[in-house]
Design an enzyme around this catalytic site. Sequence first.
Site, short mmCIF file in Angstrom:
data_model
loop_
_atom_site.label_atom_id
_atom_site.label_comp_id
_atom_site.label_asym_id
_atom_site.label_seq_id
_atom_site.Cartn_x
_atom_site.Cartn_y
_atom_site.Cartn_z
N LEU A 1 -8.91 -2.89 10.65
CA LEU A 1 -9.09 -1.46 10.94
C LEU A 1 -9.95 -1.23 12.17
O LEU A 1 -10.89 -1.96 12.45
CB LEU A 1 -9.68 -0.76 9.72
CG LEU A 1 -8.72 -0.67 8.53
CD1 LEU A 1 -9.44 -0.16 7.28
CD2 LEU A 1 -7.52 0.20 8.85
N HIS B 1 -29.47 -15.94 23.36
CA HIS B 1 -28.53 -15.78 24.47
C HIS B 1 -27.90 -17.10 24.90
O HIS B 1 -27.18 -17.15 25.90
CB HIS B 1 -29.23 -15.14 25.67
CG HIS B 1 -29.47 -13.67 25.52
ND1 HIS B 1 -30.13 -13.13 24.44
CD2 HIS B 1 -29.10 -12.62 26.30
CE1 HIS B 1 -30.18 -11.81 24.57
NE2 HIS B 1 -29.56 -11.48 25.68
N HIS C 1 0.84 -1.20 0.00
CA HIS C 1 0.00 0.00 0.00
C HIS C 1 0.88 1.25 0.00
O HIS C 1 1.25 1.76 1.07
CB HIS C 1 -0.91 0.00 1.23
CG HIS C 1 -1.83 -1.18 1.30
ND1 HIS C 1 -1.39 -2.43 1.65
CD2 HIS C 1 -3.16 -1.28 1.06
CE1 HIS C 1 -2.41 -3.27 1.63
NE2 HIS C 1 -3.50 -2.60 1.28
N GLU D 1 -18.53 -4.52 23.41
CA GLU D 1 -17.68 -5.70 23.58
C GLU D 1 -16.39 -5.62 22.79
O GLU D 1 -15.32 -6.03 23.28
CB GLU D 1 -18.45 -6.97 23.19
CG GLU D 1 -19.53 -7.38 24.16
CD GLU D 1 -20.88 -6.71 23.89
OE1 GLU D 1 -21.85 -7.04 24.59
OE2 GLU D 1 -20.94 -5.86 22.95
N HIS E 1 -3.90 3.06 -3.60
CA HIS E 1 -4.15 2.55 -2.25
C HIS E 1 -3.47 1.22 -1.98
O HIS E 1 -2.66 1.11 -1.07
CB HIS E 1 -5.65 2.42 -1.99
CG HIS E 1 -5.97 1.77 -0.66
ND1 HIS E 1 -6.02 2.48 0.51
CD2 HIS E 1 -6.23 0.48 -0.33
CE1 HIS E 1 -6.29 1.66 1.50
NE2 HIS E 1 -6.43 0.43 1.02
N GLY F 1 -10.70 4.51 6.93
CA GLY F 1 -11.22 3.17 7.18
C GLY F 1 -11.35 2.87 8.66
O GLY F 1 -12.33 2.26 9.11
#
Length: 666
Positions: free
Chosen positions: A117, A472, A27, A410, A261, A157
């Site tokens: 990312l 759950h 990149h 989370e 990129h 990103g």
Amino acid sequence: MTDADTLCVNTLRMLSVDQVERAKSGHPGMPLGAAPMAYVLWDRFLKHDPADPAWPDRDRFILSAGHGSALLYALLHLYGYDLPLEELKRFRQWGSRTPGHPEYGHVPGVEATTGPLGQGFAMGVGMAIAEAHLAALYNRPGHRVVDHFTYAIVSDGDLMEGASHEAASLAGTLGLGKLVYLYDANRISIEGPTDLAFTEDVGRRFEAYGWQVLRVEDGNDLPAIESAIGAARNERRRPSLVIVQSHIGFGSPKQDSAASHGEPLGAEAARATKRALGWPEDASFHVPGEVSAHCRESVRTGARSREAWRVAMEAYRAAFPAPSAKLETRLAGKLPDGWEAALPTFRPDQGAQATRSASGAVLNALSAAIPALMGGSADLAPSTKTLLKGSPDFSSSHPEGRNLRFGVRELAMGAAVNGMALHGGILPYGATFLVFCDFARPALRLAALMGTRAVFVFTHDSIGVGEDGPTHQPVEHLLSLRAIPGLRVLRPADANETAQAWRMALREPGPTVLALTRQNLPVFDTDAVPVFSGFQRGGYVLCEAEGGAPQVVLVGTGSEVHTALAARGILGRQGICARVVSVPCVEIFLAQSEAYRREVLPPSAPCLVVEAGVTRGWREVVGDRGCVIGVDRFGASAPGEEVFRHLGITAEAIAERAASLLAAKK
């Protein structure tokens, strides 16, 4: 900008381009555009010493936009880290020290594994939490021995990913004023202009999160970048985002286009780029002497900073011997002497209890002996039993607090836990329900890849959750976690196994998952059961067959061990000798010698595994002589015992299957 500055920036640019061209992949666009901001940060602000990359009071720098790794390698090489030019020439090749995305532990100076990312962004938040906490605990008037910043370069990103949204909100709430991120706003992603999918006002979003937002309109304006970073450092009540308007692929024929990129510029475009930047067109991996000399001076500055800190530590040690000893123990990653004496032993006469409750008792007992323990839950602390009693919540007004309120985040929690572990001085944990580990999975994977010393407490570990229903009730999660290389998955069967699980999690390197029950379970009598020694081997004979050699071996994990014990009783009344084996950690058990595994699971007897999850994955344990009772479907909403009964996880069903195994053997 001086001529020397221009030369240094262009050296970073062209070293990056040359790496990508040599590898024929990579990149180049991000390094070409972001080199000026990276240079200003490293040259004017970053406190570091390549001669001692692990110096505790160094600033942390994270390249969250890990696809621009060639830029980081160029920085590490120029600024004196153990990364010779030959390794840059081996970019992205087998066995090189310059992999396609930065990998922690692979080369000095890489503070975190990045590339997925948003995760570098979130790990930086964890590092800033660790710095603030240690500073509050150990600094004294006139003795600021913990005093550093966490920096990152983040991309468009990164800021699209949910991890950064979660972490940015948390950082603003916590007022992490020594967190400074440079946003490489080049407005291009793989598919083209970011406004195809990303049109929000990023600055206003971060202001709403509680961040200071600064803007640099020209990504090549070094004085403006320097001024903005300085202003960010001066704001100690809020984290700072410096939005730098840059040009992807700057100076190349592919500037401001997605073509720069994620692929090499190509030989012709690379020469054109060198020509545009005044660089020798035929030079490859060229480092002008003036650049080397300039960067060596920065190296000397870093050495002086580290030496000043060493002198400060000596003065601190003399003035405050007790806290300095504790700090140095923590920074060295050592556990206090005698900490294992704090591990509780549970007795059967204390009554049945859920392993989540036992975990809470163990955690609180250990927290008094191990001050480095720090963590929290994704808004589920009362359910996961992870609050440390007697400690305030970590906040801007109480950074000494050890309880972290992560909120319903989370993934940010998992990444922040990784960041705290990477920073050092903290033994972090994060908690949620096992079914929600899916939200944290990218962080769990990176924890395993980096080998962070982190504990992930996942409660409500089976269909025993009951009335909350299949949304759950985890069924596939144990298998999927066990599939992650380097992740230790522990599913204890009672309170004493839970204590041993915490012991293993804190003693052994690498990340650990504790899978714990909501429902109460009987407690093993440790005078009669070899929990302490057997647990360390991942699997052990919990209850031997009565009346002779075992005719069948019942293997269980977690709560299902008790179901297997009940099945053993039924089989005994039928004249069948059954052994019960607890396997709290499949990975550790499989790592034992073949002789030990054959001793626990003798080839002469068929094996029947019972686990309230998908049945795949157990063949490696039981081989061709066994079968598995599990749950190869989603659960249902009903009281937990009813769900177990309807889905066939009962003592009667196990005994019936075991008897049929023996009949088939005949």
